[in-house]
Design a protein around this motif. Structure first.
Motif, mmCIF file in Angstrom:
data_model
loop_
_atom_site.group_PDB
_atom_site.id
_atom_site.type_symbol
_atom_site.label_atom_id
_atom_site.label_comp_id
_atom_site.label_asym_id
_atom_site.label_seq_id
_atom_site.Cartn_x
_atom_site.Cartn_y
_atom_site.Cartn_z
ATOM 1 N N HIS A 175 34.809 75.249 89.459
ATOM 2 C CA HIS A 175 34.950 76.037 90.679
ATOM 3 C C HIS A 175 36.422 76.205 91.025
ATOM 4 O O HIS A 175 37.239 75.313 90.780
ATOM 5 N N HIS A 176 36.728 77.360 91.612
ATOM 6 C CA HIS A 176 37.946 77.511 92.407
ATOM 7 C C HIS A 176 37.584 77.124 93.842
ATOM 8 O O HIS A 176 36.399 76.994 94.169
ATOM 9 N N PRO A 177 38.590 76.931 94.705
ATOM 10 C CA PRO A 177 38.242 76.684 96.115
ATOM 11 C C PRO A 177 37.414 77.834 96.680
ATOM 12 O O PRO A 177 37.402 78.947 96.144
ATOM 13 N N HIS A 178 36.732 77.566 97.780
ATOM 14 C CA HIS A 178 35.877 78.586 98.389
ATOM 15 C C HIS A 178 36.706 79.799 98.807
ATOM 16 O O HIS A 178 37.879 79.678 99.180
ATOM 17 N N TRP A 179 36.066 80.979 98.753
ATOM 18 C CA TRP A 179 36.770 82.210 99.061
ATOM 19 C C TRP A 179 37.223 82.301 100.518
ATOM 20 O O TRP A 179 37.993 83.203 100.872
ATOM 21 N N SER A 209 47.719 80.813 94.218
ATOM 22 C CA SER A 209 47.425 79.393 94.393
ATOM 23 C C SER A 209 45.930 79.135 94.303
ATOM 24 O O SER A 209 45.485 78.148 93.682
ATOM 25 N N TRP A 210 45.112 79.995 94.912
ATOM 26 C CA TRP A 210 43.659 79.864 94.823
ATOM 27 C C TRP A 210 43.182 80.002 93.387
ATOM 28 O O TRP A 210 42.346 79.226 92.916
ATOM 29 N N LYS A 211 43.734 80.970 92.686
ATOM 30 C CA LYS A 211 43.317 81.218 91.306
ATOM 31 C C LYS A 211 43.716 80.076 90.378
ATOM 32 O O LYS A 211 43.027 79.797 89.383
ATOM 33 N N GLN A 230 45.935 71.961 89.778
ATOM 34 C CA GLN A 230 46.481 72.953 90.691
ATOM 35 C C GLN A 230 47.962 73.142 90.422
ATOM 36 O O GLN A 230 48.605 72.291 89.810
ATOM 37 N N GLY A 231 48.489 74.267 90.903
ATOM 38 C CA GLY A 231 49.903 74.555 90.735
ATOM 39 C C GLY A 231 50.134 75.745 89.823
ATOM 40 O O GLY A 231 49.370 75.993 88.886
#
Length: 199
Positions: free
Chosen positions: A18-22, A80-82, A97-98
């Motif tokens: 998962h990515h973080p929630h939209w 950053s989300w991606k 992340q990063g």
């Protein structure tokens, strides 16, 4: 082979990615609409009220400000989300992340002692929440904006349980239960394995 498959070890099975929630992108999206609308109004006013040279300078200035705001408040959060990944395999939990500077956390299933989740009314409506993972010796780690957090919680709980069962069977060598001989039947039996008390 793409990410995250190329980050896994041999014979490691990917269970969830998962990515973080939209919802993290709601504010950047609103910012983009507002900044673009204001920039459009400013460009129209500049072209209508100023002379050609002054109008060109004003339009360039508006375009530069628009690009800076969109890049800072919209494009950076999107990248950053991606580039933030929450991954669950049959062996561990990975967080990556990063963009320029990468950071990551690996939590082996065998070290997870407790899994919890927390979400309020808005999070329940959006299908997200905070996942809390406690390891054997470290402080609990909280991960916000996990999509379908209840499903992730159930998956992790099952994987931790399976890991405990595997360790228990390994300790016993996977052999059939020991049956005492008639000579040993009078001996006091030793206590068997018991699950630890849940906190």
């Amino acid at each position: 082979m793409g990410y995250p498959q190329d980050a896994l070890a041999d014979e490691e099975e990917l269970l969830l990615h998962h990515h973080p929630h939209w919802k993290m992108l709601i504010l950047p999206s609103i910012t983009f609409v507002l900044v673009t609308g204001i920039a459009g109004v400013a460009l129209g006013a500049a072209s209508a009220r100023l002379e050609s040279t002054a109008a060109n300078v004003a339009m360039i200035a508006v375009a530069v400000v628009w690009a800076a705001l969109v890049g800072w408040r919209c494009l950076v959060p999107l990248i950053s989300w991606k580039c933030t990944h929450f991954i669950v395999t049959d062996r561990r939990v990975l967080i990556r992340q990063g963009v320029i500077t990468h950071s990551g956390i690996d939590i082996p299933m065998s070290r997870i002692s407790n899994v919890q989740f927390r979400h309020g009314l808005l999070d329940r409506m959006l299908g997200t929440g905070t996942l809390i993972i406690a390891s054997a010796s470290d402080d609990p780690l909280e991960f916000d904006d996990i999509p379908r957090v209840q499903r992730v919680h159930s998956l992790l709980y099952q994987q931790v349980f399976d890991s405990m069962e595997y360790r228990r069977q390994s300790m016993h060598g996977g052999e059939a239960p020991f049956e005492p001989s008639p000579e040993d039947s009078a001996a006091e039996p030793k206590p068997g394995w018991r699950a630890g008390k849940r906190r």
